[in-house]
Design a protein around this motif. Structure first.
Motif, PDB file in Angstrom:
ATOM      1  N   ARG A 190      20.994 -25.468  31.319  1.00  0.00           N
ATOM      2  CA  ARG A 190      21.084 -26.885  31.668  1.00  0.00           C
ATOM      3  C   ARG A 190      22.495 -27.235  32.127  1.00  0.00           C
ATOM      4  O   ARG A 190      22.679 -27.910  33.144  1.00  0.00           O
ATOM      5  CB  ARG A 190      20.718 -27.737  30.452  1.00  0.00           C
ATOM      6  CG  ARG A 190      20.761 -29.236  30.746  1.00  0.00           C
ATOM      7  CD  ARG A 190      20.797 -30.063  29.500  1.00  0.00           C
ATOM      8  NE  ARG A 190      22.033 -29.774  28.775  1.00  0.00           N
ATOM      9  CZ  ARG A 190      22.265 -30.145  27.529  1.00  0.00           C
ATOM     10  NH1 ARG A 190      21.348 -30.785  26.852  1.00  0.00           N
ATOM     11  NH2 ARG A 190      23.406 -29.858  26.933  1.00  0.00           N
ATOM     12  N   ALA A 224      19.031 -22.170  26.611  1.00  0.00           N
ATOM     13  CA  ALA A 224      18.541 -23.341  27.345  1.00  0.00           C
ATOM     14  C   ALA A 224      19.682 -24.314  27.630  1.00  0.00           C
ATOM     15  O   ALA A 224      19.764 -24.892  28.709  1.00  0.00           O
ATOM     16  CB  ALA A 224      17.441 -24.032  26.555  1.00  0.00           C
ATOM     17  N   ARG A 225      20.586 -24.479  26.678  1.00  0.00           N
ATOM     18  CA  ARG A 225      21.730 -25.365  26.869  1.00  0.00           C
ATOM     19  C   ARG A 225      22.643 -24.819  27.967  1.00  0.00           C
ATOM     20  O   ARG A 225      23.132 -25.555  28.815  1.00  0.00           O
ATOM     21  CB  ARG A 225      22.516 -25.505  25.565  1.00  0.00           C
ATOM     22  CG  ARG A 225      23.656 -26.492  25.648  1.00  0.00           C
ATOM     23  CD  ARG A 225      24.377 -26.674  24.323  1.00  0.00           C
ATOM     24  NE  ARG A 225      23.489 -27.176  23.296  1.00  0.00           N
ATOM     25  CZ  ARG A 225      23.111 -26.486  22.211  1.00  0.00           C
ATOM     26  NH1 ARG A 225      23.566 -25.274  22.009  1.00  0.00           N
ATOM     27  NH2 ARG A 225      22.293 -27.018  21.332  1.00  0.00           N
ATOM     28  N   LEU A 280      17.982 -27.929  21.800  1.00  0.00           N
ATOM     29  CA  LEU A 280      17.885 -26.816  22.740  1.00  0.00           C
ATOM     30  C   LEU A 280      18.498 -25.560  22.132  1.00  0.00           C
ATOM     31  O   LEU A 280      19.431 -25.630  21.345  1.00  0.00           O
ATOM     32  CB  LEU A 280      18.630 -27.140  24.033  1.00  0.00           C
ATOM     33  CG  LEU A 280      18.084 -28.282  24.877  1.00  0.00           C
ATOM     34  CD1 LEU A 280      19.012 -28.549  26.037  1.00  0.00           C
ATOM     35  CD2 LEU A 280      16.698 -27.972  25.375  1.00  0.00           C
ATOM     36  N   SER A 281      17.970 -24.421  22.542  1.00  0.00           N
ATOM     37  CA  SER A 281      18.577 -23.165  22.126  1.00  0.00           C
ATOM     38  C   SER A 281      19.857 -22.960  22.931  1.00  0.00           C
ATOM     39  O   SER A 281      20.135 -23.675  23.891  1.00  0.00           O
ATOM     40  CB  SER A 281      17.616 -22.010  22.371  1.00  0.00           C
ATOM     41  OG  SER A 281      17.431 -21.822  23.761  1.00  0.00           O
TER      42      SER A 281
END
Length: 66
Positions: free
Chosen positions: A39, A35-36, A31-32
């Motif tokens: 999340r 995105a991390r 994940l970038s």
């Protein structure tokens, strides 16, 4: 110099142990960073809902009651 080989083997063993158990390192999940972060934020919101029974919505109700 008879212990030279033992020292070298001990160094290799310690290096392998340290590489396998990196302190605070996460596995690469693909994940970038953004995105991390998203999340992780969703996971924390779910944890807050389970622990506090509502999270941020509950704090808004307390402020309006004053």
């Amino acid at each position: 110099m008879t212990r030279g080989n033992q020292r070298e083997l001990a160094r290799l063993k310690a290096a392998k142990k340290n590489n396998d158990h990196g302190k605070g390192k996460r596995g690469d999940d693909g994940l970038s960073a953004a995105a991390r972060k998203q999340r992780d934020a969703e996971i924390m919101q779910e944890k807050q809902k389970k622990a506090g029974g509502g999270g941020k919505e509950e704090t808004k109700g307390k402020e309006d009651a004053k």
